[in-house]
Design a protein around this motif. Structure first.
Motif, short mmCIF file in Angstrom:
data_model
loop_
_atom_site.label_atom_id
_atom_site.label_comp_id
_atom_site.label_asym_id
_atom_site.label_seq_id
_atom_site.Cartn_x
_atom_site.Cartn_y
_atom_site.Cartn_z
N SER A 175 0.83 -1.20 0.00
CA SER A 175 0.00 0.00 0.00
C SER A 175 0.87 1.26 0.00
O SER A 175 0.53 2.26 -0.65
N ARG B 249 1.97 1.79 -3.52
CA ARG B 249 0.88 2.35 -4.32
C ARG B 249 0.68 3.84 -4.02
O ARG B 249 0.41 4.64 -4.93
N ALA B 250 0.81 4.20 -2.75
CA ALA B 250 0.71 5.63 -2.40
C ALA B 250 1.81 6.43 -3.09
O ALA B 250 1.57 7.55 -3.57
N GLU C 235 0.82 6.95 -6.65
CA GLU C 235 -0.17 8.03 -6.74
C GLU C 235 0.51 9.39 -6.62
O GLU C 235 0.12 10.35 -7.32
N ASP C 236 1.51 9.49 -5.77
CA ASP C 236 2.21 10.76 -5.59
C ASP C 236 2.95 11.18 -6.86
O ASP C 236 3.30 12.37 -7.00
N HIS D 187 -5.45 2.93 -1.76
CA HIS D 187 -4.66 3.48 -2.86
C HIS D 187 -4.90 2.74 -4.17
O HIS D 187 -3.96 2.48 -4.93
#
Length: 270
Positions: A227, A230-231, A234-235, A255
């Motif tokens: 996770s 995945r964050a 996204e960033d 995420h």
């Protein structure tokens, strides 16, 4: 998801195998023992040899002349994974039609992406698991990855290559160790996956030099590692339309707009 050194304790195959064959979404120790945390009699425990036989039937086991075992493209496992991939494609197609309406910080459109695990999500470990008798050892995995190539999971190569062609960025997030990168990249290319598999798109677990974006460092649980990665994706300006994995620990932690579970009756990792 790969089982590597310092991995969580592996839960025996029979507990999960029965679930996959019965078609349930999740199977834990409670259901295997009729809701008793500790079995009260042998009748509450699936017979190990019988469960292995069912696993082989589910995969449509094919034995070659040299004694190797492979999953049949006409077996129930292949039918199930192709169905999951086909549904995921429809969902992603729908997401892409409406994706222009979603904007990230600063008003800029985020780029569509999908995230996938490797073992039993993009590459099929059945031959390896049969060879080791479902008894995982890191040394055995290293030897296999160095010398062999796993086949793609049925339906997933077609889905992933389609998404790549449609402009969806494909990321791989695996529990395999960083030192296994070259073997893994070679296998993915041999299996016919066409998306980039460089370090920007392919994340492996690096316990010696964990990335700064993982606050848990080298002590991450599987959920924290996946996770958190995945964050990080996204960033970088991506919308993760779907996250694919064969373990629930691949999928937990958010995420991702959608979670897609692939079947795996051979092992369970919390």
């Amino acid at each position: 998801m790969s089982r590597v050194s310092r991995r969580p304790a592996r839960i025996a195959a029979p507990l999960v195998a029965v679930a996959a064959l019965a078609g349930t979404a999740f199977f834990g120790a409670g259901q295997a023992t009729a809701e008793h945390a500790v079995p009260r009699s042998d009748k509450e425990i699936p017979n190990l040899d019988q469960v292995k036989t069912k696993i082989e039937a589910y995969y449509g086991d094919i034995e070659t002349e040299d004694g190797e075992h492979y999953a049949s493209p006409r077996g129930n496992y292949a039918k199930q994974t192709r169905g999951i991939a086909a549904k995921a494609r429809k969902d992603i197609e729908r997401d892409l039609r409406g994706h222009g309406h979603h904007r990230g910080g600063g008003g800029h459109r985020n780029k569509p992406a999908i995230v996938l695990d490797v073992d039993d999500t993009t590459l099929l470990t059945y031959n390896f698991e049969r060879r080791i008798g479902y008894n995982f050892q890191t040394e055995a995995q290293d030897d296999y990855l160095r010398t062999e190539n796993m086949a793609p999971v049925f339906g997933m190569r077609k889905l992933v290559n389609w998404a790549h062609e449609k402009g969806v960025t494909v990321f791989l997030v695996t529990g395999r160790a960083e030192y296994q990168r070259d073997w893994s990249v070679r296998n993915l290319k041999k299996a016919g996956y066409e998306m980039p598999v460089d370090k920007k798109h392919f994340f492996l677990k690096d316990e010696k030099n964990p990335p700064a974006y993982l606050e848990c460092g080298s002590d991450c649980t599987t959920v924290e590692y996946k996770s958190g990665t995945r964050a990080h994706i996204e960033d970088q300006g991506y919308d993760i339309l779907a996250n694919f994995g064969d373990q629930y620990s691949d999928l937990e932690g958010g995420h991702a707009a959608r979670k897609v579970k692939l079947p795996n009756p051979m092992y369970y990792l919390p």
